[in-house]
Scaffold this motif. Structure first.
Motif, mmCIF file in Angstrom:
data_model
loop_
_atom_site.group_PDB
_atom_site.id
_atom_site.type_symbol
_atom_site.label_atom_id
_atom_site.label_comp_id
_atom_site.label_asym_id
_atom_site.label_seq_id
_atom_site.Cartn_x
_atom_site.Cartn_y
_atom_site.Cartn_z
ATOM 1 N N LEU A 172 30.317 33.316 35.755
ATOM 2 C CA LEU A 172 31.371 33.380 34.752
ATOM 3 C C LEU A 172 32.606 33.945 35.432
ATOM 4 C CD1 LEU A 172 32.257 33.207 31.754
ATOM 5 C CD2 LEU A 172 31.368 35.535 31.483
ATOM 6 N N ARG A 173 33.719 33.233 35.351
ATOM 7 C CA ARG A 173 34.983 33.702 35.913
ATOM 8 C C ARG A 173 35.866 34.203 34.778
ATOM 9 N NH1 ARG A 173 36.278 31.257 41.138
ATOM 10 N NH2 ARG A 173 34.382 31.658 42.310
ATOM 11 N N LEU A 174 36.474 35.368 34.993
ATOM 12 C CA LEU A 174 37.358 35.976 34.004
ATOM 13 C C LEU A 174 38.766 36.108 34.555
ATOM 14 C CD1 LEU A 174 35.125 38.982 32.861
ATOM 15 C CD2 LEU A 174 35.246 36.698 31.849
ATOM 16 N N LYS A 175 39.734 36.065 33.672
ATOM 17 C CA LYS A 175 41.136 36.336 33.982
ATOM 18 C C LYS A 175 41.479 37.602 33.203
ATOM 19 C CE LYS A 175 45.623 34.004 33.697
ATOM 20 N NZ LYS A 175 46.292 32.757 33.273
ATOM 21 N N ILE A 176 41.747 38.703 33.931
ATOM 22 C CA ILE A 176 41.955 40.016 33.330
ATOM 23 C C ILE A 176 43.436 40.408 33.377
ATOM 24 C CG2 ILE A 176 41.302 42.466 33.409
ATOM 25 C CD1 ILE A 176 38.888 40.655 32.972
ATOM 26 N N ASP A 208 32.072 41.509 39.960
ATOM 27 C CA ASP A 208 33.068 41.845 40.976
ATOM 28 C C ASP A 208 34.453 41.504 40.444
ATOM 29 O OD1 ASP A 208 31.396 42.666 43.277
ATOM 30 O OD2 ASP A 208 30.624 40.630 43.088
ATOM 31 N N PHE A 209 35.438 42.259 40.891
ATOM 32 C CA PHE A 209 36.808 42.133 40.407
ATOM 33 C C PHE A 209 37.759 42.175 41.592
ATOM 34 C CE2 PHE A 209 40.652 44.604 39.323
ATOM 35 C CZ PHE A 209 41.202 43.803 38.339
ATOM 36 N N GLY A 210 38.796 41.379 41.540
ATOM 37 C CA GLY A 210 39.832 41.442 42.565
ATOM 38 C C GLY A 210 40.564 40.133 42.735
ATOM 39 N N PRO A 211 41.645 40.154 43.506
ATOM 40 C CA PRO A 211 42.472 38.955 43.680
ATOM 41 C C PRO A 211 41.748 37.819 44.392
ATOM 42 C CG PRO A 211 43.201 40.724 45.125
ATOM 43 C CD PRO A 211 42.177 41.308 44.205
ATOM 44 N N GLN A 212 40.644 38.100 45.072
ATOM 45 C CA GLN A 212 39.884 37.020 45.708
ATOM 46 C C GLN A 212 39.287 36.066 44.682
ATOM 47 O OE1 GLN A 212 39.057 40.256 45.696
ATOM 48 N NE2 GLN A 212 36.842 40.564 45.708
ATOM 49 N N HIS A 251 51.017 48.016 37.272
ATOM 50 C CA HIS A 251 51.230 46.575 37.416
ATOM 51 C C HIS A 251 52.262 46.139 36.388
ATOM 52 C CE1 HIS A 251 47.898 45.909 40.173
ATOM 53 N NE2 HIS A 251 47.149 46.689 39.417
ATOM 54 N N GLY A 252 53.057 45.145 36.739
ATOM 55 C CA GLY A 252 54.107 44.650 35.860
ATOM 56 C C GLY A 252 53.587 43.740 34.760
ATOM 57 N N ASN A 253 54.444 43.458 33.794
ATOM 58 C CA ASN A 253 54.095 42.543 32.697
ATOM 59 C C ASN A 253 53.705 41.185 33.258
ATOM 60 O OD1 ASN A 253 54.548 44.396 30.712
ATOM 61 N ND2 ASN A 253 56.654 43.761 30.334
ATOM 62 N N GLY A 254 52.651 40.623 32.722
ATOM 63 C CA GLY A 254 52.198 39.306 33.127
ATOM 64 C C GLY A 254 51.268 39.279 34.320
ATOM 65 N N GLU A 255 51.057 40.411 34.979
ATOM 66 C CA GLU A 255 50.148 40.414 36.125
ATOM 67 C C GLU A 255 48.704 40.317 35.654
ATOM 68 O OE1 GLU A 255 50.658 42.903 39.611
ATOM 69 O OE2 GLU A 255 52.599 43.549 38.815
ATOM 70 N N TRP A 256 47.909 39.549 36.388
ATOM 71 C CA TRP A 256 46.493 39.412 36.077
ATOM 72 C C TRP A 256 45.699 39.310 37.373
ATOM 73 C CZ3 TRP A 256 43.752 35.076 37.589
ATOM 74 C CH2 TRP A 256 44.487 33.971 37.961
ATOM 75 N N SER A 257 44.416 39.563 37.259
ATOM 76 C CA SER A 257 43.511 39.450 38.396
ATOM 77 C C SER A 257 42.192 38.877 37.895
ATOM 78 C CB SER A 257 43.297 40.819 39.036
ATOM 79 O OG SER A 257 42.602 40.691 40.259
ATOM 80 N N GLY A 258 41.476 38.222 38.789
ATOM 81 C CA GLY A 258 40.233 37.571 38.416
ATOM 82 C C GLY A 258 39.011 38.461 38.592
ATOM 83 N N ALA A 259 37.932 38.044 37.960
ATOM 84 C CA ALA A 259 36.643 38.703 38.086
ATOM 85 C C ALA A 259 35.561 37.638 38.085
ATOM 86 C CB ALA A 259 36.414 39.686 36.942
ATOM 87 N N GLU A 260 34.440 37.962 38.691
ATOM 88 C CA GLU A 260 33.318 37.044 38.738
ATOM 89 C C GLU A 260 32.056 37.776 38.295
ATOM 90 O OE1 GLU A 260 32.697 33.893 41.932
ATOM 91 O OE2 GLU A 260 31.249 35.455 42.492
ATOM 92 N N GLY A 275 41.132 35.117 42.026
ATOM 93 C CA GLY A 275 42.320 34.589 41.369
ATOM 94 C C GLY A 275 43.263 35.712 40.979
ATOM 95 N N SER A 276 44.541 35.384 40.956
ATOM 96 C CA SER A 276 45.532 36.388 40.547
ATOM 97 C C SER A 276 46.809 35.682 40.123
ATOM 98 C CB SER A 276 45.827 37.362 41.692
ATOM 99 O OG SER A 276 46.581 36.721 42.702
ATOM 100 N N GLY A 277 47.678 36.455 39.514
ATOM 101 C CA GLY A 277 48.968 35.942 39.086
ATOM 102 C C GLY A 277 49.996 36.000 40.196
ATOM 103 N N GLY A 278 49.573 36.300 41.405
ATOM 104 C CA GLY A 278 50.483 36.395 42.542
ATOM 105 C C GLY A 278 50.446 37.769 43.165
ATOM 106 N N ARG A 279 51.185 37.904 44.202
ATOM 107 C CA ARG A 279 51.238 39.161 44.953
ATOM 108 C C ARG A 279 51.941 40.243 44.137
ATOM 109 N NH1 ARG A 279 50.910 40.497 50.448
ATOM 110 N NH2 ARG A 279 52.258 42.220 51.034
ATOM 111 N N CYS A 280 51.363 41.442 44.121
ATOM 112 C CA CYS A 280 51.995 42.574 43.425
ATOM 113 C C CYS A 280 53.231 43.017 44.205
ATOM 114 C CB CYS A 280 51.020 43.753 43.314
ATOM 115 S SG CYS A 280 49.632 43.465 42.230
#
Length: 89
Positions: free
Chosen positions: A4-8, A32-36, A51-60, A38-43
């Protein structure tokens, strides 16, 4: 094993605080959690700044069966910081 992949949504938090606030599904094999994942881009802020508005990171999340993955997806999507969830195999 199902995945299951999550967008946090990590906006307004520091480090992995948003991930630590997530209520985990009881029957996961691993999480597991982290930009590996998926992410909304480089912080573009200091490591100790929120973290700024709109930032997200993925989890598996790994689960034993596809059915458990479907139940887990519902569980995670009910949480405020989870923007999206998808079962991938």
């Amino acid at each position: 094993m199902s995945t299951l992949r999550l967008k946090i949504d990590i906006s307004g938090t520091v480090g992995d605080a948003a991930w630590l606030q997530i209520n985990q599904f009881d029957q996961i094999q691993s999480a597991d959690f982290g930009p590996q994942f998926g992410s909304g881009g480089r912080c573009n802020h200091a490591p100790n700044a929120p973290h700024g508005n709109g930032e997200w990171s993925g989890a598996e999340i790994k689960l034993q069966t596809p059915l458990l993955a479907q139940y887990a997806m519902s569980h995670y999507l009910e949480q405020e910081r989870v923007l999206d969830a998808d079962v991938v195999d």
